[in-house]
Every structure is written in C-alpha cells, then in structure tokens.
Write an enzyme that holds these catalytic residues in place. Structure first.
Site, short mmCIF file in Angstrom:
data_model
loop_
_atom_site.label_atom_id
_atom_site.label_comp_id
_atom_site.label_asym_id
_atom_site.label_seq_id
_atom_site.Cartn_x
_atom_site.Cartn_y
_atom_site.Cartn_z
N HIS A 156 -78.09 -74.91 -52.51
CA HIS A 156 -77.53 -75.00 -51.16
C HIS A 156 -78.43 -75.85 -50.26
CE1 HIS A 156 -75.35 -73.27 -47.59
NE2 HIS A 156 -76.48 -73.65 -47.01
N GLU A 157 -79.71 -75.51 -50.23
CA GLU A 157 -80.62 -76.25 -49.35
C GLU A 157 -80.75 -77.70 -49.81
OE1 GLU A 157 -81.18 -75.08 -46.59
OE2 GLU A 157 -80.62 -73.01 -47.06
N HIS B 93 -78.04 -79.77 -48.20
CA HIS B 93 -78.41 -80.25 -46.86
C HIS B 93 -79.39 -81.41 -46.99
CE1 HIS B 93 -76.37 -77.19 -44.59
NE2 HIS B 93 -77.06 -76.20 -45.12
N HIS C 41 -77.77 -84.68 -47.92
CA HIS C 41 -77.05 -85.22 -46.77
C HIS C 41 -78.02 -85.98 -45.86
CE1 HIS C 41 -73.49 -84.08 -43.87
NE2 HIS C 41 -73.40 -85.30 -44.31
ZN ZN Z 1 -76.66 -74.12 -44.95
#
Ligand code: ZN
Length: 678
Positions: free
Chosen positions: A467-468, A471, A474
């Site tokens: 998940h991290e 980010h 991105h």
């Molecule tokens: Zn998040």
C-alpha cells in the site's frame, strides 16, 4: 554558526540537523519568502510563468526542503527538544500559509495570468497548477468583503481549537478508564502477548495483576479473543461511550457540545463562501461532482452489500447456536464469535503465515513485480547518510538511468510514531539547474530482526508495505515538472488512494504469492493449501464490513449536508436513521460512536469519509484491467504507468482514469473483489 537547514543539499544532512536549528530556519525562510513575494509583486508589471510562478515555486521548494527532514525526524526519531521545536514551527507555518493564502495582490496576479495571452501556451500541468491555486485562494476566503474575511478567520481559528479539544477529549477518555483484574480466570482466551502487555500495564500503575486499557490494539484483542462475555460487554460499553454523556466516564470529557459548535461553524463557513452546506464545500476540490452523486454512490453500495451482510450474520447466528448453544447474540459477541468461526472454517492465522514472509524475500519479490509491471529496477545505495542504522536508501532506475530515490525505514523502535506512511522528501520539478528528481520516505513499523532471524511479516503487513509503496510510486514515477501538481501533489483527496489500494491487490494473486513468500529457514514456498485458505478467508464477512464503512460515510456526509436545515432531526437521531437504513446489526441505545469519530471532527475527513470507498472503486476497476488482459501484461502495465502514475495531479482524476480504462469507473469490480456480487 551555520544552520544546515538553510544550506542547499542534494539530500538532507540528517547527522547535522539539531533541534536548535529548526525554529531559526523556519523563521528565516518564512520571513524571507514573504519579503521576496512582496518584492516580486511590486516589480512584476505583467505576471508570467517565469516572473511569478517559477520564483514562487523555487522559494516554496526551499522551505519544503528544510521542513521535510524536520517533519520526518519528528515522526521517526522523536525526542522532547525536537517535539518542542516542531510544535513551535507548526505555529509559524500556519501563520505563513494563511498570509500566502489570503494575499489578495497575489491572487490578483494569478488571475491576471489566466487572462493573459501566455496562459493558452502553457503546458497542461502549468495551467492546472494555476487553476488549482485560484480555487484554493477562493476557498481560503480571499474574494470576500473585509467583514466576511475577518469572520472567516475567526471561524477557522475557533474550528482548529474545537478540533484540538475534540481529539484531546477522546485521548483523555481513552486513557481515563481501565479495567483492573486480579483473577486470571477472567482473562481466558487472551494470547500470551496480550497478557504480558496487560501485566506490564498493571505494573506501570503500581497495581497487582493485569490492567486492560482502551488503547486500540488492546480493545480489539479483548473483543475478538476474550472468552468472558461480561468482560467484553464492559469494555465495549466503555469504548463506545468515550467522550460522551453515557458510560463509565459519562460527562467528564463530553464532546456533544463541541460537535454542535463544529457543525454550526462549518455550515457558516461554507455559506460565507457561497456554498449551500459544508458537504458542497468539501467536494469543491474533490473528484466527486455533487452531493447527490456521493449519496447515490453510498446507497448503491449499501443496496449491493445488504443481502450478503444479512446472510453473513445469519450464518454466524446459526453457527453460534449449534456450536455454543447460544441464541442471543449481542453486539459485543459478534467480533468474538466471528473470529472463532473464521478459524474453524479456514484454519489460517496471521501468525502461521509469518515464517513464510521474511522481509528480504518480500522486498525482492516486490521489486521483481515492479520490474515486470513498469520496467523499472531498484538498487540499494549504501553510502548515503540516514537517521538510523535501520534506515536504507534506494535508487529507482530505468535502463540504468535514475528516475527517483527513496528511504526505507521499516522497523518499530523507541521514539518512532506507529503506523505506516509515505512522505515527500524532494518533489520532481524543473529547476534552473535542470531536473530535480523525486525522493520519498517510506515508513512502516514491523518487528526488527532478532539475531540471525530476519524480520518476519504477517500477510497484513505485506499488504501494508505494498500500500505505502503505491503512494511512493505515485510520488516517484511522476513525469510532471511543476511541483504543485507533481506526484501526489494536486491529486483529489478522493482519488489519492487509487495507486496504494491498487498495489494491495497484488498481495492476493497466487502467482505473486508464489515468489513473494518463502520459508525463512527452508526456503520452501508457501504451501498451495495455505494459499487456498488465505484466499478463501479474504472475503470473510466482507459485506458486513462494507456496510459498516457505508454507515460511517453516509452519516458523515448527510450530517454535513443537513445540519441546520429545517427538518434536521439532531445528530443522534440522524445516526439512528442511517443505521436503520444501512446496518444489519443495530448497536444499543447507549452507543455514542459519533463522540469519538475523530476522522471527521478532528481530522481531514469531514464530509469526506466516503473517499475510502470511492477510491476503492477506482483501484478495483483499475486492477480489473490486469485481470482482463493478463496479470503481467506489459501493455496494461505501461498504460497504468503513463496515464495514472506519471501524470500525478496534472489532470483531472476522472480524465486520467478514463484515459487508462477507456471508460468511466464501474463499481462492479469492487463488488466482485469483495465477493459481494458478480
Ligand atoms: Zn494510503
């Protein structure tokens, strides 16, 4: 004395930064930025990108480069002096941001820029950054007549006090109650680690035996594992009445009046700015287009999840009746029996999985996947200075050329904030000296290696890491050169979780699990039977979970739409209405969930809690493209890279999604992934 925070560095000089450098650096930079802005506005006759925006970006970046290591150290290497300097600086920065945001001359210069001939020749990213700036000026009240501007400032100040009080009350109420236990029989069912924690908590209070607190992990363990029903009831009642007029600490830290005042002021603020209600204001910078669209979205989700949730609850009831002979299931029994049912059905636990996910293997697997999907490679660089021996530094490259860098700090330790997050160290942008490459901080709190045993992760922790990283990708893979819309900057709040939730999906794919996992002693892959059980357990009670999220989101959204309107029934009555519409399990009348709902009363989620589910529609539908075209299909991976990751905030989130998917987002993929439908 030289202040390292005031010197230019390629990467932060962590070893040289001391608490006494912080406040002087922030003071100096904010003051000189405001002075430079004034000079800029005085000198510039005809504002252009090069005479106005570029120098402003330059000075903002200087401030960010000084602040980002400070804010980072405050999170990962905290101490009292640092915290003090940090808090003092936050005050200075808030004041600075208000003065920038309400500067009418700067606003006028930006407006002038959009009306000039140059605007049409600017790049998409440049245009978008200017439009965002204008929107934010308006939302900061720059357009208002003087009296209204003054009122706007008063409301903002009061609201930040109220939010602060709200969260302090929740914290005080959480810490202001505990259950002291001397009879070990009462603790039956709790795992060793929880018992050790409870014994330590008793010792800290100079008490015999054990102490159970309302801290999240303790509460969760009791609710899912403690055999004693009365203990669960008591903990539930204490937890769900925190900061309210009910329960064991009724009236002591009651947030009820704060809730009313916060809602009243938010409504007034929205109306000052010309919106009908706060929900409309909240949507102004978001991807969702109208309040009606959000309400309809949540109701659609509720309708879809309802039958499944009813079935899940009925299954649980039947199972508890036949296994335990218990036919009266209370709210505080549901997590406990659900855990039992899950174990009986799938025999899979996070602890069982740990030996198969040694961190080095997981990282290798993740980097392999990134290579397959996006054609990038990751290489560790050992000579770069960090803040702790555990922290490492990596370069992301394509065909041997660096694209970005990141720090990785993955182990829990003293002085480090809990949880997991990605933060920005350097943003990608075009400077006078060339291109500045993005740098990210990726932080988690896993168990550190012990002796020869590597850090072993649960499957949940692997998912958190992915998940991290989403980010991080991105932020790091962006090709945008304008800081304000580069990477995650300028991305709508309800779309920002797209890449992160997208990455989570890979942790649930058999071919990925096959190379991501390997027993830390034998190297043996995760047995197929365990993969089967892990995948089968994925959607256990998923429909009930969905309904809970919808209940919170719909309550939050309607509250900020309807408060103060004729016919508004009151906060508690509205929550009751939403529950009777959405929930399959209605909590007891003493429940005061709303009084501890810090996300919306003390965080950034006011009229925005729906964003979690909204972004999940996008991420699930984006992932479905890989399911349709082949998990490792190069063309699909490249398209996701080009249309989503590289574009950052330079274009409207809906436009980007449509460019990737060829159509608008469809809710079906989310429902199918959650086993709700399809
Ligand atoms: Zn998040």
């Amino acid at each position: 004395m030289t202040n390292p925070l005031l010197q230019a560095h390629k990467l932060p000089p962590f070893a040289a930064i001391q608490p006494e450098h912080i406040v002087p650096a922030v003071q100096s930079l904010t003051t000189s930025n405001l002075e430079a802005l004034q000079t800029l506005l005085d000198l510039t006759q005809e504002p252009s990108w090069d005479t106005l925006v570029r120098p402003l970006e330059e000075q903002e970046d200087r401030l960010n480069q000084a602040w980002s290591p400070v804010s980072h150290l405050n999170g990962v290497a905290n101490n009292p002096q640092l915290r003090e300097a940090y808090n003092q600086s936050i005050g200075l920065l808030t004041e600075y941001n208000t003065r920038m945001g309400q500067n009418s001359a700067l606003y006028a210069a930006y407006k002038h820029l959009t009306e000039g001939a140059e605007f049409g020749r600017l790049s998409q990213a440049q245009q978008r950054s200017i439009q965002n700036a204008l929107r934010d000026f308006r939302l900061a009240g720059v357009d208002l007549p003087e009296a209204a501007k003054k009122r706007y400032g008063e409301i903002q100040t009061r609201l930040s006090e109220l939010s602060n009080q709200f969260s302090n009350h929740v914290l005080d109420a959480t810490q202001g109650w505990y259950k002291h236990i001397t009879d070990p029989a009462l603790l039956a069912g709790l795992p060793e680690s929880a018992l050790a924690g409870a014994a330590q908590a008793a010792k800290n209070k100079n008490l015999e035996g054990w102490v159970l607190t309302l801290d999240g992990p303790v509460y969760l363990t009791v609710m899912t594992q403690a055999d004693n029903r009365e203990l669960r009831r008591e903990m539930y009642a204490a937890y769900m009445t925190r900061a309210s007029d009910q329960g064991p600490t009724a009236g002591q830290w009651d947030n009820s009046a704060l809730i009313e005042e916060i809602l009243q002021l938010r409504r007034e603020l929205a109306q000052l700015l010309g919106f009908a209600n706060y929900a409309e204001l909240s949507l102004a910078p978001k991807m969702a287009e109208s309040t009606g669209q959000v309400i309809e979205f949540l109701r659609e989700l509720a309708r879809a999840a309802r039958p499944g949730a009813e079935r899940e609850l009925a299954e649980l009831r039947d199972w508890v009746a036949s296994e335990y002979g218990d036919t009266n299931l209370e709210v505080w029994d549901v997590p406990y029996y659900s855990e039992k049912l899950k174990q009986a059905r799938y025999q899979i636990s996070q602890e069982l999985l740990r030996p198969y996910f040694p961190l080095p293997k997981v990282l290798d697997g993740l980097f392999t996947l990134l290579g397959q999907l996006f054609g990038i490679s990751v290489r560790q660089e050992t000579e770069v200075q960090t803040w702790h021996p555990d922290a490492r530094f990596y370069a992301i490259e394509r065909e041997g050329r660096p694209l970005a860098y990141f720090y990785l700090d993955l182990f829990a330790r003293e002085g480090k904030r809990g949880g997991a997050w990605m933060a920005e160290c350097r943003v990608r942008r075009r400077t006078a000296d060339g291109l500045q490459l993005p740098v990210a901080y990726l932080v988690c709190n896993f168990n550190a290696p012990v002796g020869d045993t590597p850090s072993l992760l649960t499957h949940n922790e692997v998912t958190t890491l992915f998940h991290e990283f989403g980010h991080g990708l991105h932020h790091m893979l962006t090709q945008v050169e304008v800081a304000a819309v580069s990477g995650i900057n300028g991305v709508a709040w309800d779309a920002v979780e797209l890449p992160s939730q997208f990455m989570e999906n890979w942790c649930w794919q058999r071919p990925v699990l096959q190379y991501l996992a390997g027993h830390y002693q034998t190297g043996e892959p995760l047995p197929e039977a365990m993969i089967d059980r892990l995948l089968a357990a994925k959607n256990f009670q998923a429909a009930m979970m969905t309904l809970r999220q919808v209940e919170f989101a719909l309550f939050d959204f309607r509250l900020h739409m309807e408060y103060g309107e004729p016919g508004f029934p009151g906060v508690q009555a509205l929550l009751d209405q939403v529950r009777s519409e959405v929930a399959v399990l209605v909590p007891p009348a003493f429940n005061r969930f709303q009084n501890g709902f810090t996300h919306i009363f003390a965080g950034g989620y006011a009229a925005g809690y729906y964003s979690y589910k909204w972004a999940e529609v996008l991420s699930a539908d984006a992932f479905a493209a890989f399911e349709e075209n082949g998990l490792f299909d190069v063309t699909t991976g490249q398209r996701f890279l080009r249309e989503i990751l590289e574009k950052g905030g330079s274009e409207d989130a809906m436009v980007l999604f449509k460019n990737f998917r060829g159509r608008e987002p469809d809710i079906q993929a989310l429902l199918r992934h959650a086993g709700i439908q399809g």
